[in-house]
Design a protein around this motif. Structure first.
Motif, PDB file in Angstrom:
ATOM      1  N   MET A 199      12.658  -2.308   5.139  1.00  0.00           N
ATOM      2  CA  MET A 199      11.565  -1.644   5.509  1.00  0.00           C
ATOM      3  C   MET A 199      11.879  -1.040   7.234  1.00  0.00           C
ATOM      4  N   VAL A 200      11.423   0.094   7.386  1.00  0.00           N
ATOM      5  CA  VAL A 200      11.996   0.670   8.672  1.00  0.00           C
ATOM      6  C   VAL A 200      10.653   0.224   9.683  1.00  0.00           C
ATOM      7  N   ARG A 201      11.215   0.023  10.891  1.00  0.00           N
ATOM      8  CA  ARG A 201      10.399  -0.644  11.800  1.00  0.00           C
ATOM      9  C   ARG A 201       9.456   0.504  12.328  1.00  0.00           C
ATOM     10  N   GLU A 202       8.214   0.186  12.573  1.00  0.00           N
ATOM     11  CA  GLU A 202       7.253   1.296  12.980  1.00  0.00           C
ATOM     12  C   GLU A 202       7.225   2.419  12.109  1.00  0.00           C
ATOM     13  N   ARG A 203       7.612   2.294  10.988  1.00  0.00           N
ATOM     14  CA  ARG A 203       7.357   3.472  10.073  1.00  0.00           C
ATOM     15  C   ARG A 203       6.624   2.942   8.982  1.00  0.00           C
ATOM     16  N   ALA A 204       7.498   2.046   8.241  1.00  0.00           N
ATOM     17  CA  ALA A 204       6.841   1.532   6.850  1.00  0.00           C
ATOM     18  C   ALA A 204       5.463   0.745   6.995  1.00  0.00           C
ATOM     19  N   LYS A 205       4.750   1.099   6.259  1.00  0.00           N
ATOM     20  CA  LYS A 205       3.309   0.593   6.047  1.00  0.00           C
ATOM     21  C   LYS A 205       3.083   0.218   4.543  1.00  0.00           C
ATOM     22  N   VAL A 206       2.866  -1.106   4.389  1.00  0.00           N
ATOM     23  CA  VAL A 206       2.796  -1.574   2.950  1.00  0.00           C
ATOM     24  C   VAL A 206       1.830  -2.595   2.814  1.00  0.00           C
ATOM     25  N   PHE A 207       0.780  -2.089   2.135  1.00  0.00           N
ATOM     26  CA  PHE A 207      -0.484  -2.971   2.068  1.00  0.00           C
ATOM     27  C   PHE A 207      -1.237  -2.497   0.869  1.00  0.00           C
ATOM     28  N   LEU A 208      -2.063  -3.573   0.559  1.00  0.00           N
ATOM     29  CA  LEU A 208      -3.047  -3.045  -0.726  1.00  0.00           C
ATOM     30  C   LEU A 208      -4.291  -2.313  -0.317  1.00  0.00           C
ATOM     31  N   GLY A 209      -4.530  -2.903   0.817  1.00  0.00           N
ATOM     32  CA  GLY A 209      -5.767  -2.053   1.373  1.00  0.00           C
ATOM     33  C   GLY A 209      -5.700  -1.835   2.871  1.00  0.00           C
ATOM     34  N   GLY A 210      -6.059  -0.569   3.159  1.00  0.00           N
ATOM     35  CA  GLY A 210      -5.816  -0.146   4.699  1.00  0.00           C
ATOM     36  C   GLY A 210      -6.831  -0.514   5.411  1.00  0.00           C
ATOM     37  N   PRO A 211      -6.871  -0.378   6.959  1.00  0.00           N
ATOM     38  CA  PRO A 211      -8.005  -0.812   7.774  1.00  0.00           C
ATOM     39  C   PRO A 211      -9.443  -0.306   7.252  1.00  0.00           C
ATOM     40  N   PRO A 212      -9.820   0.941   6.639  1.00  0.00           N
ATOM     41  CA  PRO A 212     -11.128   1.281   6.290  1.00  0.00           C
ATOM     42  C   PRO A 212     -11.489   0.471   5.347  1.00  0.00           C
ATOM     43  N   LEU A 213     -10.698   0.235   3.992  1.00  0.00           N
ATOM     44  CA  LEU A 213     -10.941  -0.595   3.127  1.00  0.00           C
ATOM     45  C   LEU A 213     -11.325  -2.257   3.384  1.00  0.00           C
ATOM     46  N   VAL A 214     -10.546  -2.544   4.097  1.00  0.00           N
ATOM     47  CA  VAL A 214     -10.575  -4.088   4.696  1.00  0.00           C
ATOM     48  C   VAL A 214     -11.828  -4.332   5.331  1.00  0.00           C
ATOM     49  N   ARG A 215     -12.322  -3.115   6.240  1.00  0.00           N
ATOM     50  CA  ARG A 215     -13.512  -3.194   7.079  1.00  0.00           C
ATOM     51  C   ARG A 215     -14.594  -3.009   6.099  1.00  0.00           C
ATOM     52  N   MET A 216     -14.804  -2.352   5.068  1.00  0.00           N
ATOM     53  CA  MET A 216     -15.676  -2.189   4.080  1.00  0.00           C
ATOM     54  C   MET A 216     -15.898  -3.395   3.072  1.00  0.00           C
ATOM     55  N   ALA A 217     -14.638  -3.836   2.769  1.00  0.00           N
ATOM     56  CA  ALA A 217     -14.628  -5.082   1.925  1.00  0.00           C
ATOM     57  C   ALA A 217     -15.109  -6.417   2.383  1.00  0.00           C
ATOM     58  N   THR A 236       6.411 -12.474   8.936  1.00  0.00           N
ATOM     59  CA  THR A 236       5.362 -13.187   8.766  1.00  0.00           C
ATOM     60  C   THR A 236       5.169 -13.586   7.075  1.00  0.00           C
ATOM     61  N   SER A 237       4.955 -12.230   6.631  1.00  0.00           N
ATOM     62  CA  SER A 237       4.876 -12.228   5.111  1.00  0.00           C
ATOM     63  C   SER A 237       6.026 -12.610   4.344  1.00  0.00           C
ATOM     64  N   GLY A 238       7.246 -12.117   4.644  1.00  0.00           N
ATOM     65  CA  GLY A 238       8.451 -12.191   4.083  1.00  0.00           C
ATOM     66  C   GLY A 238       8.579 -11.336   3.031  1.00  0.00           C
ATOM     67  N   LEU A 239       7.857 -10.234   3.043  1.00  0.00           N
ATOM     68  CA  LEU A 239       8.084  -9.147   1.836  1.00  0.00           C
ATOM     69  C   LEU A 239       9.095  -8.352   2.215  1.00  0.00           C
ATOM     70  N   ALA A 240       9.619  -8.118   3.542  1.00  0.00           N
ATOM     71  CA  ALA A 240      10.782  -7.220   3.870  1.00  0.00           C
ATOM     72  C   ALA A 240      11.894  -8.124   4.075  1.00  0.00           C
ATOM     73  N   ASP A 241      12.751  -7.979   3.347  1.00  0.00           N
ATOM     74  CA  ASP A 241      14.176  -8.700   3.331  1.00  0.00           C
ATOM     75  C   ASP A 241      14.879  -8.368   4.507  1.00  0.00           C
ATOM     76  N   HIS A 242      14.890  -7.029   4.938  1.00  0.00           N
ATOM     77  CA  HIS A 242      15.534  -6.561   5.967  1.00  0.00           C
ATOM     78  C   HIS A 242      14.654  -5.672   6.819  1.00  0.00           C
ATOM     79  N   LEU A 243      14.816  -5.568   8.079  1.00  0.00           N
ATOM     80  CA  LEU A 243      14.445  -4.764   9.208  1.00  0.00           C
ATOM     81  C   LEU A 243      15.181  -3.674   9.728  1.00  0.00           C
ATOM     82  N   ALA A 244      14.900  -2.329   9.513  1.00  0.00           N
ATOM     83  CA  ALA A 244      15.650  -1.437   9.839  1.00  0.00           C
ATOM     84  C   ALA A 244      15.418  -0.609  11.016  1.00  0.00           C
ATOM     85  N   GLU A 245      16.173  -0.550  12.023  1.00  0.00           N
ATOM     86  CA  GLU A 245      15.576   0.289  13.018  1.00  0.00           C
ATOM     87  C   GLU A 245      15.151   1.592  13.015  1.00  0.00           C
ATOM     88  N   ASP A 246      15.722   2.410  12.022  1.00  0.00           N
ATOM     89  CA  ASP A 246      15.281   3.898  11.812  1.00  0.00           C
ATOM     90  C   ASP A 246      15.876   4.075  10.242  1.00  0.00           C
TER      91      ASP A 246
END
Length: 532
Positions: A199-217, A236-246
């Motif tokens: 995953m690319v730092r500050e670029r990659a976004k991987v989630f099942l539900g974004g902020p609006p959905l989480v707020r509603m749910a 934290t989650s361990g989903l990313a095996d490698h963190l890329a700078e760009d």
């Protein structure tokens, strides 16, 4: 080996006319490919670049080995539909750190990389190729998920994408995912089900539900980074095996992952010297007549694609409308079946069935060069058993286990499409020349059949027949069938893996043969019952 001689006269008016017609088709093809390369258009391409992001083909170029070939697959997917040409995804075969891989790259300039029905079809075709040929899969992900406007056509079949990823892993075929931007909702399962994730730092976004959905749910307040940021997944989650700078760092890491796979091919390598053909591939532009009803000698094509133009013909005096024989291409042994005069008779069908069995016995891949109007019809041919002989050939093609490659050089009509290993018969790869046409029969024949049936129906009812309406109907049907039989239409609906320049045929087939041999090559152990 017998070196094929050529009788091509480049100065002949017919050759020059054929060449000009083919060049015109190639110019049209370049225009359509340009639409796919343009992605979402200048506005969205510029916006993407302004954010410091690479386009999908730029990512692919940095991923594959320098100066190596990338065989793009299905570039005209969705042509002639309401969706963008290319279906918002790039797929193809490229060499990464010395390993042939199947690469899938979302195009975020087209509706944010959202998947439409054609995106799914194109991606599934690519994963079918990867599984059949045992190719590691590299996903370059940046997608907003499903195109919600067409969710009814995406949601249920789309689940296959995640199933395929797990089956690759279970089959020992590695899957690597590099996340450059959004990979949300159902798309989050692409990295979630891959063997290796970057995953690319500050670029990659991987989630099942974004902020609006989480707020509603749940009523919980959380931002993108807390829910699915690259750093969170790395720490934290361990989903990313490698963190890329760009992005470039992510591609570098991806290349290192592939280099460490310890990947080995299971098929035999080239066993013969990869000699260049004796005859010039440039001549392929002038070989196919502008009128596809006019036959041409496929040996002239074979002479320009196989190693050293060397070809050992099988049964050259029997069933002469079908040329069969042995050759090699880029060092790989190959059996070739090529239509010589369009129509397939009983002798040709029986000859093909025997040849296919021999290829399976020798565990040699088969190349089908299509230019067929189908199996012969008529009283004498029916009484002589054309149905059972055609069935014999189709039986052999259906149950053959060696890899098949198909190139449609001209016509591909009727059951000849089946006997010569059309799309429904699962060739490992199928490519089309720009002039090719395919349909149940020729436009004039199809319109004529409909006219005869309508005229007979009117006569049976004792009704007068409207000849003017009949002429209009025939004209309409002929136009419709003609348009739907053209190469861009067929390729847009993924009935092939791409429309190629005839001059590139040898190179394309060479890449495919190399990919095929990533897996074992084995012949069939049994065939169905042959009607004799």
């Amino acid at each position: 080996m017998t070196v094929l001689r050529s009788t091509v006269d480049r100065r002949a008016p017919e050759f020059r006319a054929n060449r000009e017609a083919m060049l015109a088709k190639l110019a049209e093809l370049a225009t359509e490919h340009g639409r796919a390369l343009a992605g979402g258009g200048p506005k969205y391409v510029d916006r993407h670049h302004s954010r410091g992001k690479l386009l999908p083909r730029e990512r692919v170029e940095l991923l594959v080995d320098q100066d190596s070939a990338f065989l793009e697959l299905s570039p005209l997917a969705a042509w002639g539909t309401d969706f963008a040409v290319g279906a918002s995804v790039v797929t193809g075969i490229g060499v990464v750190s010395g390993v042939e891989c199947l690469i899938v790259a979302n195009d975020p300039t087209v509706r944010g990389g959202a998947s439409n029905p054609w995106t799914l079809r194109k991606t599934f075709r690519a994963t079918d190729i990867a599984l059949a040929n045992r190719l590691p899969v590299v996903n370059l992900v940046e997608s907003g998920g499903a195109d919600l406007a067409s969710q009814s056509e995406i949601f249920i079949p789309g689940g296959r994408l995640f199933r395929d990823l797990t089956r690759f892993s279970a089959a020992g075929i590695p899957t690597v995912t590099l996340v450059f931007g959004n990979s949300t909702a159902g798309g989050a399962y692409v990295p979630g089900m891959s063997d290796h994730v970057v995953m690319v730092r500050e670029r990659a976004k991987v989630f099942l539900g974004g902020p609006p959905l989480v707020r509603m749910a749940t009523g919980e307040e959380a931002d993108d980074e807390e829910l699915g940021g690259a750093e969170m997944h790395a720490r934290t989650s361990g989903l990313a095996d490698h963190l890329a700078e760009d992005e470039r760092d992510a591609l570098r890491i991806g290349r290192r992952i592939v280099a460490r796979l310890n990947w080995r091919k299971r098929g035999p390598g080239p066993s013969l010297p990869p000699l260049d053909p004796v005859h010039d591939a440039e001549d392929l532009l002038g070989l196919v007549p502008t009128d596809l009803r006019t036959p041409f000698d496929p040996r002239e094509v074979i002479a320009r694609i196989v190693d050293g133009s060397e070809f050992d013909e099988f049964k050259p005096r029997y069933g002469t409308s079908l040329v069969t024989g042995w050759a090699s291409l880029h060092g790989y042994p190959l059996g070739v079946l090529a239509n010589a005069r369009g129509v397939l008779f009983s002798a040709e069908a029986q000859k093909a069935a025997q040849f296919i069995q021999l290829a399976n016995s020798a565990e040699v891949p088969l190349l089908f060069l299509q230019n067929t109007t189908g199996y012969m019809v008529g009283r004498d041919y029916e009484q002589a058993g054309i149905i059972k002989h055609g069935a014999m050939m189709i039986n052999a093609v259906s149950n053959s286990a060696v890899p098949h490659l198909t190139v449609v050089m001209g016509a591909s009509y009727g059951a000849g499409n089946y006997g010569m290993c059309g799309r429904a018969y699962d060739p490992r790869f199928l490519f089309t020349w720009p002039n090719a046409k395919s349909a149940v029969m020729g436009p004039a024949q199809l319109a004529g059949v409909l006219s005869i049936v309508a005229r007979q129906a009117a006569a049976a009812k004792g009704q007068p027949y409207d000849d003017e309406a009949d002429a209009n109907l025939r004209a309409m049907v002929e136009h419709q069938v003609e348009q739907q039989s053209l190469a861009p239409f067929l390729s847009g609906r993924l009935h092939d893996d791409g429309v190629i320049d005839p001059r590139d045929t040898r190179t394309v087939l060479g890449i495919c043969l190399s990919a095929i041999h990533s897996g074992p090559v084995r012949g069939a152990e049994r065939f169905g019952v042959f009607r004799m």
